[in-house]
Enzyme design. Sequence first.
Site, PDB file in Angstrom:
ATOM      1  CG  ASP A 224     -29.274  -2.829  -8.052  1.00 30.45           C
ATOM      2  OD1 ASP A 224     -28.872  -3.913  -8.738  1.00 30.45           O
ATOM      3  OD2 ASP A 224     -29.694  -2.911  -6.883  1.00 30.45           O
ATOM      4  N   GLY A 225     -27.339  -3.191 -11.140  1.00 28.77           N
ATOM      5  CA  GLY A 225     -25.947  -3.297 -11.386  1.00 28.77           C
ATOM      6  C   GLY A 225     -25.107  -3.900 -10.309  1.00 28.77           C
ATOM      7  CD  GLU A 226     -26.963  -3.989  -5.022  1.00 27.02           C
ATOM      8  OE1 GLU A 226     -27.363  -5.284  -4.801  1.00 27.02           O
ATOM      9  OE2 GLU A 226     -27.209  -3.017  -4.341  1.00 27.02           O
TER      10      GLU A 226
ATOM     11  NE  ARG B 255      -0.389   2.860 -10.760  1.00 29.31           N
ATOM     12  CZ  ARG B 255      -0.929   3.372 -11.713  1.00 29.31           C
ATOM     13  NH1 ARG B 255      -0.211   3.938 -12.527  1.00 29.31           N
ATOM     14  NH2 ARG B 255      -2.229   2.855 -11.975  1.00 29.31           N
ATOM     15  CD  GLN B 256      -2.507   7.170  -2.296  1.00 29.35           C
ATOM     16  OE1 GLN B 256      -2.773   7.691  -3.362  1.00 29.35           O
ATOM     17  NE2 GLN B 256      -2.273   7.641  -1.253  1.00 29.35           N
TER      18      GLN B 256
ATOM     19  CG  HIS C 241       3.998   0.836  -7.955  1.00 24.64           C
ATOM     20  ND1 HIS C 241       4.781   1.080  -9.420  1.00 24.64           N
ATOM     21  CD2 HIS C 241       4.447   1.948  -7.127  1.00 24.64           C
ATOM     22  CE1 HIS C 241       5.506   2.070  -9.279  1.00 24.64           C
ATOM     23  NE2 HIS C 241       5.185   2.983  -8.098  1.00 24.64           N
TER      24      HIS C 241
ATOM     25  CE  LYS D 140       7.730   8.971 -14.230  1.00 22.28           C
ATOM     26  NZ  LYS D 140       6.854   7.558 -14.221  1.00 22.28           N
TER      27      LYS D 140
ATOM     28  NE  ARG E 102       3.220   9.657 -13.071  1.00 24.67           N
ATOM     29  CZ  ARG E 102       2.834   9.728 -13.922  1.00 24.67           C
ATOM     30  NH1 ARG E 102       2.284  10.409 -14.653  1.00 24.67           N
ATOM     31  NH2 ARG E 102       3.269   8.553 -14.663  1.00 24.67           N
TER      32      ARG E 102
ATOM     33  CG  ASP F 243       7.529   1.714 -15.970  1.00 30.47           C
ATOM     34  OD1 ASP F 243       7.871   1.274 -14.710  1.00 30.47           O
ATOM     35  OD2 ASP F 243       7.186   2.792 -16.145  1.00 30.47           O
TER      36      ASP F 243
END
Length: 290
Positions: A40-42, A97-98, A130, A190, A192, A216
């Site tokens: 099942d992908g686990e 970035r969050q 980041h 810049k 965004r 960057d």
Amino acid sequence: MGFGDSLKIISGSASLPLSRQLSAELSADLVEVELSEFADGELYVRVPNGVEGENLLLIQSTYPNDKLLELFMLQDALSDSGMRSLTVVIPYFAYGRQDKRFSEGEAISSRAVARRVEVDAARVLTVDVHDKRVLSYFAGTAIDVSGMPALSRYFSENGVDMLLAPDENASRHAKVVGDLMKVPWDFLKKERIDSWTVETEEKALDVKGLDVAVVDDVISTGGTMASAARILSRQGARSVVAGCIHGLFVGGAEERLKVFDDIVATDTISSSHSKVSVAPELAEAVRGLS
Ligand code: R5P
């Protein structure tokens, strides 16, 4: 090194090339890991050989999402192994970035990750996270290592006359690399618009006939970099190189980045553009730990 002879490296599947380099730098053996998937992908994760009494470096970038889950599983596998200490190295810290709530009600995603990682870790190392604010989400020791010297080595070997930051946030990176190389640096502004669209202000740059590197921390869609490259080409730069620490190269980035003469990323995320390793920088940081 504070770890004496007992340091061993465990690599998640996202960070094998970098882990091998670090193993050589630190003369530390790699520990075997078994990874597979159920129907099942686990994920199935096992560290088959004992690591009792060992100081362990667990290395795993957390992109894409399943690598984050794999890191959690590896930490759990080690948690009651009798190891002496666990240092988790996250070369690319996804969700960095969050790092705050930009709108009411949002998850602070980097904090959510930090809270889980630190459950089973004595300390954490990141590479060019980041925003340093992310480090404050770890209650224990969290150290960010700069990979910029690795980029400066590459640019020096390949003849770069000037550094350019594609936005104000990246100007600290251009400054670090420019200062290391003793070449001038400048930055653009810049805005965004959305994940796929940026607008970069045209600005007069002294680049005619020069070989310029745009630097960057992250290249994602390549929009930020491509926008800077167009300005440099219009103003007569002789060649333009894109350099980043973390190369995600998502959603048409390769096409967008064709405006560059060369693209270089480090091995925090493995890709065909990983032309330089941050292993020497990480090794130095590890030697400084006690
Ligand atoms: C954002 O703040 C980062 O430093 C990069 O500038 C950004 O992630 C680049 O994204 P993209 O390649 O999609 O323009």
